[in-house]
Design a protein around this motif. Structure first.
Motif, mmCIF file in Angstrom:
data_model
loop_
_atom_site.group_PDB
_atom_site.id
_atom_site.type_symbol
_atom_site.label_atom_id
_atom_site.label_comp_id
_atom_site.label_asym_id
_atom_site.label_seq_id
_atom_site.Cartn_x
_atom_site.Cartn_y
_atom_site.Cartn_z
ATOM 1 N N LEU A 136 0.819 -1.210 0.000
ATOM 2 C CA LEU A 136 0.000 0.000 0.000
ATOM 3 C C LEU A 136 0.854 1.262 0.000
ATOM 4 N N LYS A 137 1.925 1.255 0.788
ATOM 5 C CA LYS A 137 2.800 2.432 0.843
ATOM 6 C C LYS A 137 3.442 2.689 -0.507
ATOM 7 N N ALA A 138 3.932 1.631 -1.166
ATOM 8 C CA ALA A 138 4.606 1.803 -2.454
ATOM 9 C C ALA A 138 3.667 2.385 -3.495
ATOM 10 N N THR A 139 2.417 1.929 -3.496
ATOM 11 C CA THR A 139 1.440 2.452 -4.451
ATOM 12 C C THR A 139 1.160 3.922 -4.189
ATOM 13 N N THR A 140 0.924 4.273 -2.922
ATOM 14 C CA THR A 140 0.617 5.667 -2.592
ATOM 15 C C THR A 140 1.786 6.587 -2.920
ATOM 16 N N LYS A 141 2.989 6.172 -2.581
ATOM 17 C CA LYS A 141 4.158 7.017 -2.851
ATOM 18 C C LYS A 141 4.351 7.229 -4.346
ATOM 19 N N SER A 142 4.241 6.169 -5.127
ATOM 20 C CA SER A 142 4.390 6.298 -6.574
ATOM 21 C C SER A 142 3.272 7.152 -7.165
ATOM 22 N N LEU A 143 2.082 7.002 -6.626
ATOM 23 C CA LEU A 143 0.950 7.798 -7.089
ATOM 24 C C LEU A 143 1.186 9.283 -6.834
ATOM 25 N N LEU A 144 1.703 9.606 -5.653
ATOM 26 C CA LEU A 144 1.968 11.004 -5.319
ATOM 27 C C LEU A 144 3.161 11.564 -6.085
ATOM 28 N N ASP A 145 4.176 10.727 -6.284
ATOM 29 C CA ASP A 145 5.400 11.193 -6.941
ATOM 30 C C ASP A 145 5.229 11.355 -8.450
ATOM 31 N N SER A 146 4.476 10.432 -9.071
ATOM 32 C CA SER A 146 4.490 10.415 -10.545
ATOM 33 C C SER A 146 3.205 9.912 -11.187
ATOM 34 N N ARG A 147 2.123 9.794 -10.405
ATOM 35 C CA ARG A 147 0.896 9.183 -10.922
ATOM 36 C C ARG A 147 1.168 7.771 -11.439
ATOM 37 N N LEU A 148 2.038 7.048 -10.744
ATOM 38 C CA LEU A 148 2.404 5.652 -11.013
ATOM 39 C C LEU A 148 3.287 5.473 -12.248
ATOM 40 N N GLU A 149 3.739 6.577 -12.839
ATOM 41 C CA GLU A 149 4.544 6.463 -14.057
ATOM 42 C C GLU A 149 5.970 6.012 -13.783
ATOM 43 N N ASP A 150 6.470 6.162 -12.547
ATOM 44 C CA ASP A 150 7.857 5.771 -12.267
ATOM 45 C C ASP A 150 8.020 4.260 -12.092
ATOM 46 N N GLY A 151 6.900 3.544 -11.959
ATOM 47 C CA GLY A 151 6.970 2.094 -11.841
ATOM 48 C C GLY A 151 7.606 1.597 -10.559
ATOM 49 N N SER A 152 7.786 2.449 -9.582
ATOM 50 C CA SER A 152 8.497 2.069 -8.360
ATOM 51 C C SER A 152 7.532 1.556 -7.287
ATOM 52 N N TYR A 153 6.617 0.721 -7.685
ATOM 53 C CA TYR A 153 5.666 0.150 -6.728
ATOM 54 C C TYR A 153 5.491 -1.331 -7.030
ATOM 55 N N ILE A 154 4.906 -2.048 -6.106
ATOM 56 C CA ILE A 154 4.666 -3.479 -6.267
ATOM 57 C C ILE A 154 3.393 -3.646 -7.089
ATOM 58 N N SER A 155 3.543 -4.018 -8.332
ATOM 59 C CA SER A 155 2.399 -4.040 -9.247
ATOM 60 C C SER A 155 1.637 -5.360 -9.174
#
Length: 495
Positions: free
Chosen positions: A270-289
């Motif tokens: 959950l943290k990885a998704t939220t952080k990526s969403l805030l940082d790049s709208r999930l475009e950086d791919g730095s979350y557990i997909s």
């Protein structure tokens, strides 16, 4: 309170939610508030019940009944009905530091204890609270109010979750100089990275943090106290220290195949998704997909549901949620009487979305994982589950869930998310300050006190009580603020 006959004249009406197949296209909050006329009618439904259990905050059979903050609910329901929004906001803020948070994420034990709900539908207390705080922001009532005088005392708060923020807010209002230390890159703690945007959009947190900064609270992010930030330095610079780091030590599962690639704790997902969403709208791919993956969520609580809803938004191929306990009944049982918390089946937003997308409820009851199976490259490919049956333990007399021999099944799984709760606080902060822990790895205190065994060091929230509700954390923060203020000034006038 409210209109004397309002509960007879008006039916309960909740804010409409977007259709599940529409809302899963984004990560925004998805309820649409009622108009002011209808909201005032909902306030009118608050009956003159004599004993307002809604604000009691009692513990009945180990469950919360009524609001732990003792919110003055009948008062501001009546003020909503009469249209006096400013006074409604003043009465709400008297007991609740953060109605913008609780009106979004609290499970509303107040409504479960509402007298109107004894023979019908309870008052829409949670949504009424939401209407009051949002109107207050819209009309400038919730603007910053810095203290007129400063006491010259300095307090450090470690952790910026709801307990830490509440303590900081109260102590700052008293005139003390408060600095909040947060190890993450953004303040908010559990609110920021533990709760998905769908339940609490992060601009709501930023808005309140901005108000607190205008009022004089200082926030230091990226400060990992006990590691990069030294405890002894803080004790030298500050008159008091409050530990409010939460119960962030996740419960693990020691099972065969646990080292397989593709198994993660729910909080990390959950943290990885939220952080990526805030940082790049999930475009950086730095979350557990979870995209195109078969997801298995282990745990049937709120965190497990959040994993279900988030996985669906990622575009998972399937999602299964394993729940160890039996399925709850649709209606209260005879031994679960009002005003106890109703132990009945609740289908939350994530489960609603799974039903809409996959055509079935993702929950599988009385089931847990027996083994994780990986391929030759160490990647998770499936889980082996086993059914559970309740049996009475001969020593304790309590029911425990035992595996049923021969009930094993295989479920395809590329991604497993462990949402099995938390075991208490992470020990390194406590070790850095030298505070003692209890048998549950929470920081030990005497009775209702928030004072630790170390002079000038206090503790609050989940770090003291264990994993609990946001509303309990806010109460903890307000209580520790009173205790710290008393120790600094010799008396306190904090409510």
């Amino acid at each position: 309170m409210g209109k004397a006959t309002g509960f007879l004249e008006f039916e309960r009406e909740d804010s409409a939610a977007l259709d599940p197949k529409t809302r899963i296209k984004g990560y925004e909050e998805f309820h649409r508030p009622l108009n002011e006329k209808e909201r005032r009618r909902q306030g009118a439904r608050c009956m003159d019940c004599g004993v307002p259990f809604c604000q009691s905050g009692m513990m009945l059979k180990g469950m919360t009944s009524g609001c732990p903050l003792n919110n003055l609910i009948p008062e501001w329901n009546d003020l909503i009905y009469t249209g006096n929004w400013e006074l409604a906001y003043d009465r709400l803020k008297k007991t609740n530091s953060f109605p913008e948070f609780t009106s979004r994420v609290c499970p509303a034990p107040c409504e479960a204890a509402c007298t109107c709900g004894l023979n019908g539908d309870p008052v829409t207390i949670k949504e009424n609270e939401h209407a009051v705080i949002e109107k207050a922001y819209a009309e400038g009532l919730a603007a910053a109010r810095p203290p007129r005088l400063r006491t010259g005392k300095k307090v450090a708060v470690i952790g910026s979750g709801p307990a830490g923020l509440a303590a900081a807010d109260q102590l700052n209002k008293r005139g003390h100089s408060v600095t909040v230390f947060e190890r993450s890159d953004r303040p908010g703690g559990l609110l920021m990275y533990g709760i998905p945007n769908m339940k609490l959009e992060k601009w709501v947190i930023d808005r309140k943090i901005g108000v607190m900064e205008e009022e004089g609270v200082c926030f230091v992010t990226g400060a990992d106290v006990g590691k990069s930030c030294k405890a002894d330095k803080l004790l030298k610079e500050y008159d008091r220290v409050i530990l409010a780091c939460g119960a962030s030590n996740p419960r693990d599962l020691e099972l065969p195949g646990r080292d397989a690639l593709g198994i993660h704790f729910a909080v990390d997902f959950l943290k990885a998704t939220t952080k990526s969403l805030l940082d790049s709208r999930l475009e950086d791919g730095s979350y557990i997909s979870a995209k195109d993956k078969h997801v298995v969520v282990i745990g049937g609580g709120d965190t497990g549901n959040d994993c279900v809803g988030t996985s669906i938004r990622h575009g998972c191929a399937s999602v299964t949620q394993l729940e160890m306990m039996p399925k709850l009944p649709d209606e209260r049982s005879e031994d679960n009487t009002w005003p106890e918390w109703p132990r009945v089946l609740k289908t939350d937003y994530g489960q609603e979305e799974a039903i809409a997308v996959f055509g079935k409820d993702p929950r599988v009851y009385q089931t847990t994982v027996k083994e994780f199976v990986k391929d030759g490259e160490g990647k998770l490919v499936k889980v082996i589950t086993v059914c559970l049956s309740p049996e009475k333990d001969q020593e304790t007399g309590r029911n425990v869930m035992r595996p049923v021999e021969g009930s094993e099944k295989e479920i395809p799984a590329d991604l497993v998310l462990i949402a099995a709760g938390f075991l208490g606080s992470q020990p390194y902060v406590a070790d850095a300050f030298g505070v003692e822990l209890d048998g549950r790895t929470n920081v030990a205190t005497e009775g209702d006190s928030h004072q630790t065994n170390v002079e000038r060091v206090f503790v609050a929230g989940d770090m003291r009580k264990g994993q609990s509700l946001v509303v309990w954390a806010i109460r903890e923060g307000r209580e520790v603020a009173k205790e710290v203020d008393q120790s600094l000034m010799g008396y306190t006038n904090l409510a």
